[in-house]
Design an enzyme around this catalytic site. Structure first.
Site, PDB file in Angstrom:
ATOM      1  N   CYS A 155      -5.475  -3.074   2.787  1.00  0.00           N
ATOM      2  CA  CYS A 155      -5.299  -2.983   4.238  1.00  0.00           C
ATOM      3  C   CYS A 155      -6.553  -3.368   5.008  1.00  0.00           C
ATOM      4  O   CYS A 155      -6.946  -4.520   5.042  1.00  0.00           O
ATOM      5  CB  CYS A 155      -4.816  -1.574   4.602  1.00  0.00           C
ATOM      6  SG  CYS A 155      -4.140  -1.457   6.284  1.00  0.00           S
ATOM      7  N   GLU A 183       0.843  -1.197   0.000  1.00  0.00           N
ATOM      8  CA  GLU A 183       0.000   0.000   0.000  1.00  0.00           C
ATOM      9  C   GLU A 183       0.884   1.255   0.000  1.00  0.00           C
ATOM     10  O   GLU A 183       1.913   1.313   0.655  1.00  0.00           O
ATOM     11  CB  GLU A 183      -0.884  -0.014   1.249  1.00  0.00           C
ATOM     12  CG  GLU A 183      -1.818   1.164   1.375  1.00  0.00           C
ATOM     13  CD  GLU A 183      -2.586   1.142   2.679  1.00  0.00           C
ATOM     14  OE1 GLU A 183      -3.605   1.850   2.782  1.00  0.00           O
ATOM     15  OE2 GLU A 183      -2.169   0.416   3.616  1.00  0.00           O
ATOM     16  N   LYS A 198      -9.991   1.829  -3.190  1.00  0.00           N
ATOM     17  CA  LYS A 198     -10.429   1.306  -1.898  1.00  0.00           C
ATOM     18  C   LYS A 198     -11.846   1.759  -1.584  1.00  0.00           C
ATOM     19  O   LYS A 198     -12.185   2.944  -1.716  1.00  0.00           O
ATOM     20  CB  LYS A 198      -9.462   1.765  -0.799  1.00  0.00           C
ATOM     21  CG  LYS A 198      -9.703   1.132   0.558  1.00  0.00           C
ATOM     22  CD  LYS A 198      -8.616   1.537   1.548  1.00  0.00           C
ATOM     23  CE  LYS A 198      -8.788   0.840   2.891  1.00  0.00           C
ATOM     24  NZ  LYS A 198      -7.737   1.242   3.853  1.00  0.00           N
TER      25      LYS A 198
END
Length: 550
Positions: A417, A294, A367
């Site tokens: 994540c 990330e 995301k």
């Protein structure tokens, strides 16, 4: 007072079931189940619903404070919040999370009180004391374990949804390596929560019930639960799909103090791409895919020099591999406005520089489930975020049903994540969409857990990914900044892992899979309804007189 102290000690003990890497893997489940069994006894023997709530609430405070202590590091060390304020913030957050355990205990106590009153009203006036006592014994030791399991399950579900949810260290994560994990493909991790909460209550009753007959009954129920869990483990939920694909996972190990520093960050940026160019572990099959952590690119794409992007494209061409890179993006909307996203972009030898700079005509994943305070600011909490210095702290949410990334004959589905905490949100990726003839065959997670230092958070997140592999019957591969960078197969087993807090790469062959679990079809709705039905039947059941010879 003794009960309150006992609840705090139990909470500290319960936290040990989430100290992955610090304790042997086999110890996590027994610690969790035994601590919950004793908590159940404290709730059952509480003099009032208020006392039951307080016992479970203190248990939760101790558990969350000691298992989520690493949040302090992100706020104080990297967010530069004052140490006292950071400690208070962790404590207040634990107070909030513990409410769910407290409410589960309160519901259990209230339901048992209701049943006791119902049984008392149904008894003969001539023998009220005896009938009440015997009836109380029956409800307390027959319905109580199911009421407890349903209440805990609903509490854990609420914790995973309310205020965008925070299901980190859910009870089920202590059971990834046990026979109870066989329930995951059927009902997800919340089905495990129900089964292990029921089992812990049965264990408590086996140990503490005064009647030998009742102890035998609960022992039989417990054994049947274990045998059923064992039997479910023989079900094969997936089939191989395509040929194994060669993948390289990058672990960069860049300190947070350097990652977002423009000068040092760019110097460390090239170090990560040098790892991508090192000789393959198997020269006969060099990596076809190289996955980076990330925010490998620490700035928006237009803020990085054109030459750097050309170098990255050149390295992708040289290695003949597709680079999947974590990067913040500045993307155009249809109305000429722009949005900022935390994303994964795919770069190969066909990628053009203008496509990257403009954020168009690329394979991109944005995301969808953002982190409160870190990636978006909840209403009314701007003052709290202002106390921290968090780079790239305000993103726009990605759309649902985004395009999968096809490489060779495998379909890759990203999650970034924190997103893999929410298994129900990954299920849509398993089904065909757009022009794909199939759903995802490989899931991958990119993370930057350097925010939490060298702590148990790294191993906790690995266990979370293992649960997602079990729920989806797909391999889950992880590329992280500091760890745990790993490969998890479709059975939830870790087949390869890098040491944490070290830079390096992991070359692996990953076998994609197809086949859908029951959980993929039904998500969390059945276990939610099932738990509500149990409580409903318990509350509205028709009282029956009890044979005094029991």
């Amino acid at each position: 007072m003794i009960n309150r102290i006992a609840a705090l000690v139990l909470g500290l003990l319960h936290a040990l079931s989430f100290y992955h890497g610090a304790l042997p893997a086999w110890a996590h489940a027994p610690i969790q189940m035994l601590s919950f069994a004793v908590l159940f006894i404290l709730v059952l023997r509480a003099q009032s619903a208020k006392q039951a709530f307080l016992n479970a609430y203190l248990f939760g405070i101790a558990s969350f404070c000691s298992s989520l202590y690493w949040l302090y590091i992100s706020m104080h060390v990297h967010g530069h919040m004052h140490a006292v304020m950071a400690a208070i913030a962790v404590f207040l957050f634990s107070l909030y999370l513990a409410l769910y355990y407290g409410l589960a205990a309160l519901i259990t106590a209230k339901f048992l009180q209701h049943l006791r009153r119902s049984d008392r009203h149904s008894s003969d006036d001539t023998d009220t004391t005896q009938f009440s006592r015997l009836s109380s014994k029956q409800y307390r030791y027959w319905l109580a374990p199911f009421i407890w399991a349903a209440s805990i399950t609903l509490a854990e579900l609420a914790r995973g949804y309310v205020f965008t949810g925070f299901p980190w260290n859910a009870i089920a994560y202590a059971y990834v390596d046990t026979i109870y994990s066989a329930w995951v493909p059927i009902g997800g991790m919340y089905a495990v929560v129900f089964i292990v909460s029921l089992s812990s209550a049965l264990l408590a009753l086996i140990a503490f019930h005064t009647s030998r007959l009742f102890r035998v009954r609960y022992a039989i129920q417990f054994v049947c639960t274990v045998l059923l869990s064992w039997g479910l483990g023989f079900i094969q939920w997936w089939q191989p799909y395509g040929d194994p694909i060669s993948v390289r996972l990058i672990q960069s190990n860049i300190p947070m103090s350097q990652k977002f520093d423009m000068q040092q960050g760019l110097e460390r940026l090239y170090e990560q791409f040098l790892l991508a160019q090192l000789p393959a572990s198997d020269p006969a099959r060099p990596p076809a895919v190289i996955i980076f952590p990330e925010t490998t690119i620490p700035v928006f794409q237009h803020q990085l020099s054109n030459q750097t992007w050309l170098d990255i494209i050149g390295m992708s061409t040289k290695t003949n591999a597709t680079f999947l890179i974590g990067a913040p993006l500045y993307l155009p909307n249809n109305d000429a406005s722009f949005r900022m996203t935390n994303s994964v972009i795919a770069i190969n030898n066909f990628t053009e520089l203008h496509e990257i700079i403009n954020g168009q005509d690329l394979a991109i994943y944005n995301k969808r489930h953002l982190v409160p305070f870190g990636e978006f600011i909840p209403f009314g909490f701007q003052w709290f975020v202002d106390m921290m210095q968090v780079p790239l702290g305000s993103f726009d949410r990605g759309q649902d049903n985004q395009q999968l990334m096809k490489i060779e004959d495998q379909y890759f589905a990203p999650n970034i994540c924190y997103e893999d905490l929410f298994g129900e949100e990954l299920l849509a990726q398993l089904f065909p969409r757009h022009n794909n003839d199939t759903g995802a065959s490989i899931l991958f997670n990119i993370s930057n857990l350097a925010w939490f230092g060298d702590t148990i958070a790294l191993k906790q997140h690995l266990e979370i990914s293992r649960m997602r592999a079990l729920e989806t019957a797909r391999p889950m591969i992880r590329s992280t900044n500091t760890g745990s960078t790993a490969v998890i197969n479709a059975d939830g087993k870790v087949t390869a892992v890098l040491p944490t807090m070290q830079a390096g790469f992991l070359d692996v062959y990953v076998q994609g899979t197809q086949g859908l679990t029951w959980y993929a079809y039904v998500s969390n709705l059945p276990i939610f309804i099932f738990s509500l039905v149990i409580l409903g039947l318990s509350w509205f059941r028709r009282p029956a007189k009890i044979n005094t010879n029991i």
